[in-house]
Write an enzyme that holds these catalytic residues in place. Sequence first.
Site, PDB file in Angstrom:
ATOM      1  N   LYS A  35      28.767  51.006  53.222  1.00 44.22           N
ATOM      2  CA  LYS A  35      28.862  51.132  51.623  1.00 44.22           C
ATOM      3  C   LYS A  35      30.230  51.310  51.220  1.00 44.22           C
ATOM      4  O   LYS A  35      30.903  51.604  52.114  1.00 44.22           O
ATOM      5  CB  LYS A  35      28.134  52.283  51.291  1.00 44.22           C
ATOM      6  CG  LYS A  35      28.231  53.642  51.826  1.00 44.22           C
ATOM      7  CD  LYS A  35      27.299  54.823  51.290  1.00 44.22           C
ATOM      8  CE  LYS A  35      27.775  55.961  51.986  1.00 44.22           C
ATOM      9  NZ  LYS A  35      27.255  57.423  51.300  1.00 44.22           N
ATOM     10  N   TYR A 258      58.763  64.887  39.066  1.00 42.76           N
ATOM     11  CA  TYR A 258      58.245  65.655  37.770  1.00 42.76           C
ATOM     12  C   TYR A 258      57.853  67.123  37.805  1.00 42.76           C
ATOM     13  O   TYR A 258      57.070  67.545  38.743  1.00 42.76           O
ATOM     14  CB  TYR A 258      56.907  64.924  37.227  1.00 42.76           C
ATOM     15  CG  TYR A 258      57.074  63.327  36.933  1.00 42.76           C
ATOM     16  CD1 TYR A 258      58.048  63.071  35.770  1.00 42.76           C
ATOM     17  CD2 TYR A 258      56.620  62.419  37.762  1.00 42.76           C
ATOM     18  CE1 TYR A 258      58.209  61.931  35.430  1.00 42.76           C
ATOM     19  CE2 TYR A 258      56.964  60.889  37.300  1.00 42.76           C
ATOM     20  CZ  TYR A 258      57.691  60.799  36.130  1.00 42.76           C
ATOM     21  OH  TYR A 258      57.749  59.475  35.825  1.00 42.76           O
TER      22      TYR A 258
END
EC number: 5.1.1.1
Length: 366
Positions: A35, A258
Amino acid sequence: MPRPIEALVHTDALAHNLARAHAQAPNARVWAVVKANAYGHGIERAFEGLRAADGFALLDLAEAERLRALDWRGPILLLEGVFEPRDLELCSRLKLWHAVHCEQQIDWLAMHKTHEPHRVFLKLNSGMNRLGFTPAAFRAAYARLDALPQVDEIGLMTHFSDADGLRRGADGIAHQLAAYEAATDGLAGERTIANSAATLRHPARTANDWVRAGIMVYGGVPDFPEHDAAHWDLKPAMTLRSKVIGVQQLQPGDTVGYGSAWTAERATRVGIVACGYADGYPRHAPTGTPVLVDGARSRTLGRVSMDMLAVDLSDLPASGFGSEVTLWGEGPHGARLPIDEVAHAAGTIGYELMCAVAPRVPIRSA
């Protein structure tokens, strides 16, 4: 030239891990669970390493079609069954087995016109509380299916919530196993109850007719950090790697990235790597998340950016611009960085990292 980031799928590792599933459950057949596009590895690539599976299990009809296009003639099981009545037509055409977990799916089967009856697995909700009939309703659902001419063989299935032992302890399956055995006592049909965690940890009690090998075939460990891949003799099926594309020399007090989330306390060489959260690397991975640089252990520094992250080169004087960085998987010189270790540092699981590799990252078989 393209960016230097790429993912490698190791088909030999897939074959090895599948063999481990067979070894854990020598008297059972093995569903290779593919899957989510084979957990991000790609169904077509993964198929090359999983040909020895007895069957494949997945969710999407489109992925089942891709398996049939690879000339797979064996069993394919839809783990969530069908999502609307017309899906049953494709099940008939592709000869798909499918789970039945609710009354609506039985209603659809009862209305379905087919020349060839379907093979189904009736799902018990033994305590996971996602899909499946409750123990009180299970036998009535079995009787309904058994009376339908549209249904051939009925298998029996459930799914364990705590087979990994991380919450309920070493015997996390006991309560569900008792509910399953009581609800299915005396009912005919092949049985499949073991996921990867149960196959590894509880094979004697759960490896009946079929086991469902998911994360383990990709080299992930369901009970990390109690056990690692080496403990279970599993090999990483995916490597994510890139290169250092820039080097900065920081002085004490300088910051990285950042939010100035990391501050240098000493002179520090920082390598900037072409990999970020837009490539599927977890943005929430903190400073200290392990990486390999030229096969040697190092760590990330500061926040992960969209396209880049920073790694510590201070103790790696031979490494710099152009050095190979292994984000997880197989590194140079025989080094290895388990995906579960990276995921654990980032507060997630290896499953998520595998499935999250972005479409912009080139993937090839190795």
